[in-house]
Design an enzyme around this catalytic site. Structure first.
Site, PDB file in Angstrom:
ATOM      1  N   PRO A 130      29.016  43.573  33.442  1.00 30.68           N
ATOM      2  CA  PRO A 130      30.218  44.034  34.127  1.00 30.68           C
ATOM      3  C   PRO A 130      30.267  43.526  35.568  1.00 30.68           C
ATOM      4  O   PRO A 130      29.253  43.528  36.269  1.00 30.68           O
ATOM      5  CB  PRO A 130      30.086  45.555  34.071  1.00 30.68           C
ATOM      6  CG  PRO A 130      29.273  45.804  32.846  1.00 30.68           C
ATOM      7  CD  PRO A 130      28.292  44.662  32.781  1.00 30.68           C
ATOM      8  N   CYS A 131      31.447  43.080  35.997  1.00 34.87           N
ATOM      9  CA  CYS A 131      31.503  42.289  37.223  1.00 34.87           C
ATOM     10  C   CYS A 131      32.417  42.855  38.302  1.00 34.87           C
ATOM     11  O   CYS A 131      32.646  42.202  39.319  1.00 34.87           O
ATOM     12  CB  CYS A 131      31.980  40.886  36.878  1.00 34.87           C
ATOM     13  SG  CYS A 131      33.555  40.854  35.968  1.00 34.87           S
ATOM     14  N   GLN A 132      32.962  44.041  38.119  1.00 41.35           N
ATOM     15  CA  GLN A 132      33.968  44.534  39.060  1.00 41.35           C
ATOM     16  C   GLN A 132      33.453  44.608  40.492  1.00 41.35           C
ATOM     17  O   GLN A 132      34.214  44.406  41.438  1.00 41.35           O
ATOM     18  CB  GLN A 132      34.469  45.922  38.619  1.00 41.35           C
ATOM     19  CG  GLN A 132      35.327  45.907  37.371  1.00 41.35           C
ATOM     20  CD  GLN A 132      34.487  46.012  36.102  1.00 41.35           C
ATOM     21  OE1 GLN A 132      33.269  45.811  36.122  1.00 41.35           O
ATOM     22  NE2 GLN A 132      35.128  46.318  34.996  1.00 41.35           N
TER      23      GLN A 132
END
Length: 368
Positions: free
Chosen positions: A92-94
């Site tokens: 996950p890259c948020q």
């Protein structure tokens, strides 16, 4: 440099473990080109049915941060120093996104690449693939630099680039940091052919009304096709109606006191908000909130509504028969928006297959 004992060779394909697999974008793309995916791992149980039913691969509902690397070989048929093994780590890259959004919820996931690294160091697979937002490379505190240093110490060669998915068959302008690595051979990412002729437009993807029939805001499609659309308040419906078709923006009604939003009355910019998609261009980057007209250029080019769930999935390059399971529209939008586009995964997978085949052929010649 650590001396690696050779594992399996002379295999026709590769075997993959898809960490942080989500709804299965990478797995879908790899399987489309004949790569065997042994299983996917994700902390969120809501992905299980979508992942397994579409991909016929095992879903492990595990928190990678709390999973001992040595225990993975008891859950999947893998072993250390396995040449034909690929570890995929599209975490996950948020937190590293350039979007100006609240990072509080995503902060705890910012070091998942460190957790993934422990599995790479323990198993030393033949190949590694990661995909993330461009900010993973540039933002302060990113674990990427330690990750690359660890790869170097273990004798891995790697190639990294910012790739735009629109040049790989994805009808979407989606820039991503991509890295592939191998301890067997030098690797190279696929080249981007930067040409409009090499892109797929919104019209190409979702313009056929026989496949994507015209519907109104609030349409509920209970079938697996999920051509479902979010509702619009009367005021937001009027805003969309006043936005010119085929690429229009909220600039068309910025001087209307009743329609203009308070936050934009003294602010010039962000004209993608409430904007319509262009028929003859790829879509903008889809986020998890592509089903709302108020969060970006996500209004249909002609119809007075936001994109449907199925349209979003198609713009992410998922096949039309890829089914998403959840009673919640927002949950499905999150599955779609967070996914690695399968067509981008196909391009990366083909590159890995090419390197694997070349290495096998070289090994065979050396043994003769």
């Amino acid at each position: 440099m650590t001396k690696i004992k050779k594992g399996i060779k002379n295999q026709s394909s590769l075997k993959v473990v898809d960490f942080f697999c989500g709804a299965g974008g990478v797995t879908c793309g790899f399987k489309n080109i004949g790569i065997e995916v042994l299983g996917g791992i994700d902390i969120d149980p809501q992905f299980e049915k979508t992942y397994e039913e579409n991909n016929q691969a095992k879903f492990l509902n595990k928190d990678v941060s709390n999973l001992a690397p040595e225990s993975l070989k008891d859950l999947l048929p893998i072993f250390t120093n396995q040449d034909d093994l690929v570890f995929v780590g599209c975490s996950p890259c948020q937190y590293y996104s350039n979007l100006k959004s609240d990072k509080t919820k995503s902060k705890k996931g910012r070091l998942l690449l460190d957790d993934f690294k422990e599995f790479v160091l323990y198993y030393k697979p033949g190949f590694v693939f990661i995909e993330n937002v461009p900010g993973l490379e540039t933002k302060k505190g990113s674990p990427l630099h330690k990750f690359k240093s660890a790869l170097r110490r273990e004798g891995y060669s790697f190639d990294q680039k910012i790739l735009n998915a629109k040049y790989f068959g994805v009808p979407q302008n989606r820039r991503r940091f991509v890295l592939i690595a191998s301890r067997l051979t030098k690797v190279q990412l696929p080249k981007q052919v930067r040409s409009k002729d090499n892109t797929v437009s919104v019209s190409d993807a979702i313009g056929d009304y026989k496949i994507f029939p015209a519907v109104k805001a609030g349409n509920e499609d209970k079938s697996k096709f999920i051509h479902s659309v979010s509702k619009l308040s009367p005021l937001n419906l009027e805003r969309v109606q006043r936005t010119p078709k085929n690429g229009g923006s909220r600039k068309a009604w910025e001087n209307d006191e009743r329609l203009q939003l308070e936050c934009y009355k003294n602010h010039d910019g962000h004209y993608d908000v409430y904007g319509r998609l262009h028929w003859n261009r790829p879509a903008p980057t889809l986020t998890t909130r592509f089903i709302y007209t108020s969060t970006g250029r996500y209004s249909h080019p002609e119809q007075d509504r936001a994109l449907s769930l199925r349209e979003g999935a198609t713009l992410q390059s998922f096949p039309l028969n890829y089914n998403f399971y959840s009673p919640n529209k927002g949950a499905i939008a999150t599955m779609i928006g967070n996914a690695v586009p399968p067509k981008l995964a196909e391009a990366i997978g083909n590159s890995l297959l090419q390197h694997w085949t070349e290495w096998q052929n070289l090994e065979q010649r050396q043994e003769q």
